[in-house]
Design an enzyme around this catalytic site. Structure first.
Site, PDB file in Angstrom:
ATOM      1  N   GLY A 141       0.814  -1.227   0.000  1.00 21.06           N
ATOM      2  CA  GLY A 141       0.000   0.000   0.000  1.00 21.06           C
ATOM      3  C   GLY A 141       0.835   1.259   0.000  1.00 21.06           C
ATOM      4  O   GLY A 141       1.741   1.429  -0.826  1.00 21.06           O
ATOM      5  N   THR A 142       0.548   2.107   0.983  1.00 17.17           N
ATOM      6  CA  THR A 142       1.171   3.435   1.017  1.00 17.17           C
ATOM      7  C   THR A 142       2.652   3.398   1.364  1.00 17.17           C
ATOM      8  O   THR A 142       3.321   4.425   1.277  1.00 17.17           O
ATOM      9  CB  THR A 142       0.455   4.333   2.045  1.00 17.17           C
ATOM     10  OG1 THR A 142       0.552   3.724   3.337  1.00 17.17           O
ATOM     11  CG2 THR A 142      -1.009   4.528   1.680  1.00 17.17           C
ATOM     12  N   GLU A 185       1.119   1.491  11.307  1.00 19.92           N
ATOM     13  CA  GLU A 185      -0.035   0.640  10.963  1.00 19.92           C
ATOM     14  C   GLU A 185      -0.864   0.270  12.190  1.00 19.92           C
ATOM     15  O   GLU A 185      -1.873  -0.416  12.075  1.00 19.92           O
ATOM     16  CB  GLU A 185       0.434  -0.639  10.261  1.00 19.92           C
ATOM     17  CG  GLU A 185       1.389  -0.423   9.087  1.00 19.92           C
ATOM     18  CD  GLU A 185       0.835   0.494   8.010  1.00 19.92           C
ATOM     19  OE1 GLU A 185      -0.363   0.824   8.050  1.00 19.92           O
ATOM     20  OE2 GLU A 185       1.614   0.898   7.133  1.00 19.92           O
TER      21      GLU A 185
HETATM   22  N1  PCA Z   1       0.635   0.477   4.449  1.00 17.34           N
HETATM   23  C1  PCA Z   1       0.978  -0.902   4.560  1.00 17.34           C
HETATM   24  C2  PCA Z   1      -0.316  -1.583   4.764  1.00 17.34           C
HETATM   25  C3  PCA Z   1      -1.292  -0.735   4.044  1.00 17.34           C
HETATM   26  C4  PCA Z   1      -0.607   0.573   3.932  1.00 17.34           C
HETATM   27  O1  PCA Z   1      -1.043   1.575   3.441  1.00 17.34           O
HETATM   28  C5  PCA Z   1       1.628  -1.340   3.289  1.00 17.34           C
HETATM   29  O2  PCA Z   1       1.954  -0.508   2.424  1.00 17.34           O
HETATM   30  O3  PCA Z   1       1.822  -2.549   3.123  1.00 17.34           O
END
Ligand code: PCA
Length: 172
Positions: free
Chosen positions: A17-18, A91
């Site tokens: 994700g981010t 997280e």
């Molecule tokens: N950050 C973590 C979990 C979801 C997010 O936005 C990632 O990038 O894996």
């Protein structure tokens, strides 16, 4: 730094994700004051999961529901305990996301760029993934992606807000 590496083994993490390169929270991994992290290559889950974007903050989530959704693409890093702790804080593991260790296919970015597939060049490895373990079932009606990009055609721009626990209530 090397001293610390001897003391504590590295942790392998798959981010989808981010935290990926070019995404809004990647700066955390890049910041050497947070600890040590090394990019190993691209990764893909070996089991399908729903990757959805939810809450008023457009946060990407991998829902802990195997065999629904897609084989999900991401990046694999080795990192020290200090960096892993930073990720856990971001997280909110284990109260929001929860990290589980899973089998992931790891492939060199160069091989994939030259047209090879994960099936051809991927190697199995174990890595930690941040999942949303508990969620309201309506999230399963959301569009499911194979790969996250904050700039995707979905138009759902991430707006992280560390101090707002209310995003929990949007997904639970
Ligand atoms: N950050 C973590 C979990 C979801 C997010 O936005 C990632 O990038 O894996």
């Amino acid at each position: 730094m090397y001293e610390n590496l001897f003391k504590s083994p590295l942790h392998r993490v798959f981010v989808y994700g981010t935290l990926k390169r070019g995404e809004p929270n990647h700066g955390l991994i890049k910041d050497a004051t947070n600890g040590y992290a090394k990019f190993l290559g691209l990764g893909r889950t070996t089991v399908s999961y729903p990757l959805v974007i939810a809450t008023r903050y457009n946060i990407p989530f991998l829902l802990k529901k195997p065999d629904v959704g897609n084989l999900v693409l991401g990046e694999i890093y080795d990192m020290d305990s200090k960096m892993l702790k930073k990720l856990d804080e971001l997280e909110e593991h284990p109260t929001f996301y929860e990290r589980f260790e899973e089998e992931i296919l790891l492939a060199p970015e160069t091989a994939l760029k030259s047209g090879k597939t994960f099936e051809e060049v991927g190697e199995l490895t174990k890595a930690w993934i941040y999942f949303l373990p508990i969620y309201r079932s309506s999230l399963l009606d959301s569009p499911m992606y194979a790969s996250y990009s904050n700039n995707g055609s979905h138009g759902l721009k991430y707006c992280g807000n560390d101090n707002d626990a209310s995003s929990l209530y949007d997904v639970l």
